[in-house]
Design a protein around this motif. Structure first.
Motif, mmCIF file in Angstrom:
data_model
loop_
_atom_site.group_PDB
_atom_site.id
_atom_site.type_symbol
_atom_site.label_atom_id
_atom_site.label_comp_id
_atom_site.label_asym_id
_atom_site.label_seq_id
_atom_site.Cartn_x
_atom_site.Cartn_y
_atom_site.Cartn_z
ATOM 1 N N ALA A 119 0.350 11.943 3.506
ATOM 2 C CA ALA A 119 0.962 13.213 3.892
ATOM 3 C C ALA A 119 2.396 13.295 3.385
ATOM 4 N N ALA A 120 3.147 12.212 3.555
ATOM 5 C CA ALA A 120 4.540 12.201 3.100
ATOM 6 C C ALA A 120 4.620 12.355 1.587
ATOM 7 N N SER A 121 3.706 11.704 0.879
ATOM 8 C CA SER A 121 3.731 11.771 -0.582
ATOM 9 C C SER A 121 3.428 13.183 -1.076
ATOM 10 N N LYS A 122 2.494 13.848 -0.445
ATOM 11 C CA LYS A 122 2.142 15.197 -0.885
ATOM 12 C C LYS A 122 3.212 16.220 -0.493
ATOM 13 N N ALA A 123 3.870 15.998 0.635
ATOM 14 C CA ALA A 123 4.998 16.864 0.997
ATOM 15 C C ALA A 123 6.114 16.710 -0.037
ATOM 16 N N ALA A 124 6.336 15.484 -0.483
ATOM 17 C CA ALA A 124 7.363 15.226 -1.492
ATOM 18 C C ALA A 124 6.997 15.886 -2.821
ATOM 19 N N VAL A 154 0.838 -1.199 0.000
ATOM 20 C CA VAL A 154 0.000 0.000 0.000
ATOM 21 C C VAL A 154 0.878 1.255 0.000
ATOM 22 N N PHE A 155 1.894 1.264 0.862
ATOM 23 C CA PHE A 155 2.814 2.393 0.918
ATOM 24 C C PHE A 155 3.496 2.603 -0.434
ATOM 25 N N ASP A 156 3.959 1.516 -1.017
ATOM 26 C CA ASP A 156 4.660 1.605 -2.298
ATOM 27 C C ASP A 156 3.742 2.134 -3.399
ATOM 28 N N LYS A 157 2.464 1.748 -3.377
ATOM 29 C CA LYS A 157 1.518 2.207 -4.402
ATOM 30 C C LYS A 157 1.278 3.715 -4.272
ATOM 31 N N VAL A 158 1.117 4.190 -3.045
ATOM 32 C CA VAL A 158 0.913 5.630 -2.834
ATOM 33 C C VAL A 158 2.117 6.421 -3.352
ATOM 34 N N MET A 159 3.305 5.963 -3.023
ATOM 35 C CA MET A 159 4.509 6.654 -3.477
ATOM 36 C C MET A 159 4.684 6.558 -4.991
ATOM 37 N N ALA A 160 4.344 5.410 -5.561
ATOM 38 C CA ALA A 160 4.492 5.219 -7.005
ATOM 39 C C ALA A 160 3.580 6.164 -7.785
ATOM 40 N N VAL A 161 2.332 6.281 -7.349
ATOM 41 C CA VAL A 161 1.373 7.133 -8.056
ATOM 42 C C VAL A 161 1.635 8.606 -7.773
ATOM 43 N N ASN A 162 1.725 8.944 -6.490
ATOM 44 C CA ASN A 162 1.769 10.358 -6.093
ATOM 45 C C ASN A 162 3.127 11.020 -6.301
ATOM 46 N N VAL A 163 4.181 10.285 -6.065
ATOM 47 C CA VAL A 163 5.515 10.895 -6.128
ATOM 48 C C VAL A 163 6.262 10.505 -7.411
ATOM 49 N N THR A 164 6.530 9.213 -7.569
ATOM 50 C CA THR A 164 7.303 8.779 -8.738
ATOM 51 C C THR A 164 6.563 9.080 -10.033
ATOM 52 N N GLY A 165 5.247 8.840 -10.047
ATOM 53 C CA GLY A 165 4.461 9.129 -11.241
ATOM 54 C C GLY A 165 4.471 10.610 -11.585
#
Length: 248
Positions: free
Chosen positions: A160-165, A110-121
């Motif tokens: 929150a971490a993804s949006k800060a990034a 779940v964590f990896d999916k959030v980061m993949a979509v929100n940050v890496t994507g």
């Protein structure tokens, strides 16, 4: 920030365009004259959007794409270059909430999916279209963030971490391009009546929240060729820009 900009002849890429705020931004940009490249995973939602845009006399190109498909994002930039030779507006709206849960209970996938979509994507999207936006006479990048990036509330850690990034990416990009015609800003849309909001706040009365069309209308002016602000956070709820405090 409520004046509708003239976007005639401009090309706008909107991600997460099949529903919610992204759907309404795409619809309103098309109504303002832009040719909208609508990106989302859900084909049905994109087709509904296309119908609405055409009904109002606008134009759209539909791109069914999951933002975890990094090679697909790269191909998208190439396709835009081949067809239009530039991009005038980017609205990086697509995002994943993940789960509302204590950090220690969040599953790795779940964590990896959030980061993949929100940050890496989002980074991959920036990487793909940055050269195209620089070819515009007034490139505009609108990066959707969230108040969660600053409040860092309990149980909202991954989101929150993804949006800060994402905000940090936008600020760096804005600083890199400050001497160009490209303007880059983040947006905190505030509480809005969307499916993601309902998932996050299941007990909330949706009738107390602004509809996506209202929020989109306040974001639309950020695409204006007349915009001068860059590297800032626009808070829709307060209808104001907030400058980040840079280190001495």
């Amino acid at each position: 920030m409520t004046e509708i900009p003239d976007l005639s002849g401009r090309v706008a890429l909107v991600t997460g365009a099949s529903r919610g705020i992204g759907y309404q931004i795409a619809k309103q940009m098309a109504a303002a004259g832009a040719h909208v490249i609508a990106v989302a995973r859900t084909v049905g939602g994109l087709e509904d959007l296309d119908d609405e845009i055409k009904k109002a006399g606008g134009e759209a190109t539909l791109v069914p794409l999951d933002l975890t498909d990094m090679a697909g994002i790269d191909r998208l930039g190439g396709a835009i270059n081949d067809r239009w030779g530039k991009l005038d507006i980017l609205v990086a709206n697509a995002g994943a909430l993940g789960v509302i849960s204590p950090l220690g209970h969040v599953e790795a996938k779940v964590f990896d999916k959030v980061m993949a979509v929100n940050v890496t994507g989002t980074w991959r999207l920036i990487r793909s279209v940055d050269p195209l936006l620089r070819k515009s006479d007034a490139g505009r990048a609108i990066i959707l963030s969230s108040g969660a990036a600053h409040s860092a509330r309990a149980f909202w850690g991954p989101y929150a971490a993804s949006k800060a990034a994402v905000e940090a990416l936008a600020r760096s990009w804005a600083d890199e391009t400050k001497n160009s015609a490209l303007r880059v800003n983040s947006v905190d849309p505030g509480a809005t009546r969307t499916a993601m909001r309902a998932q996050a706040m299941p007990g909330e009365d949706p009738d107390t929240l602004p509809k996506p069309a209202e929020t989109a209308a306040k974001i639309l002016p950020l695409a204006s060729p007349a915009l001068t602000e860059t590297g800032k956070l626009f808070q829709v709820h307060h209808e104001r820009f907030v400058s980040y405090r840079m280190p001495e």
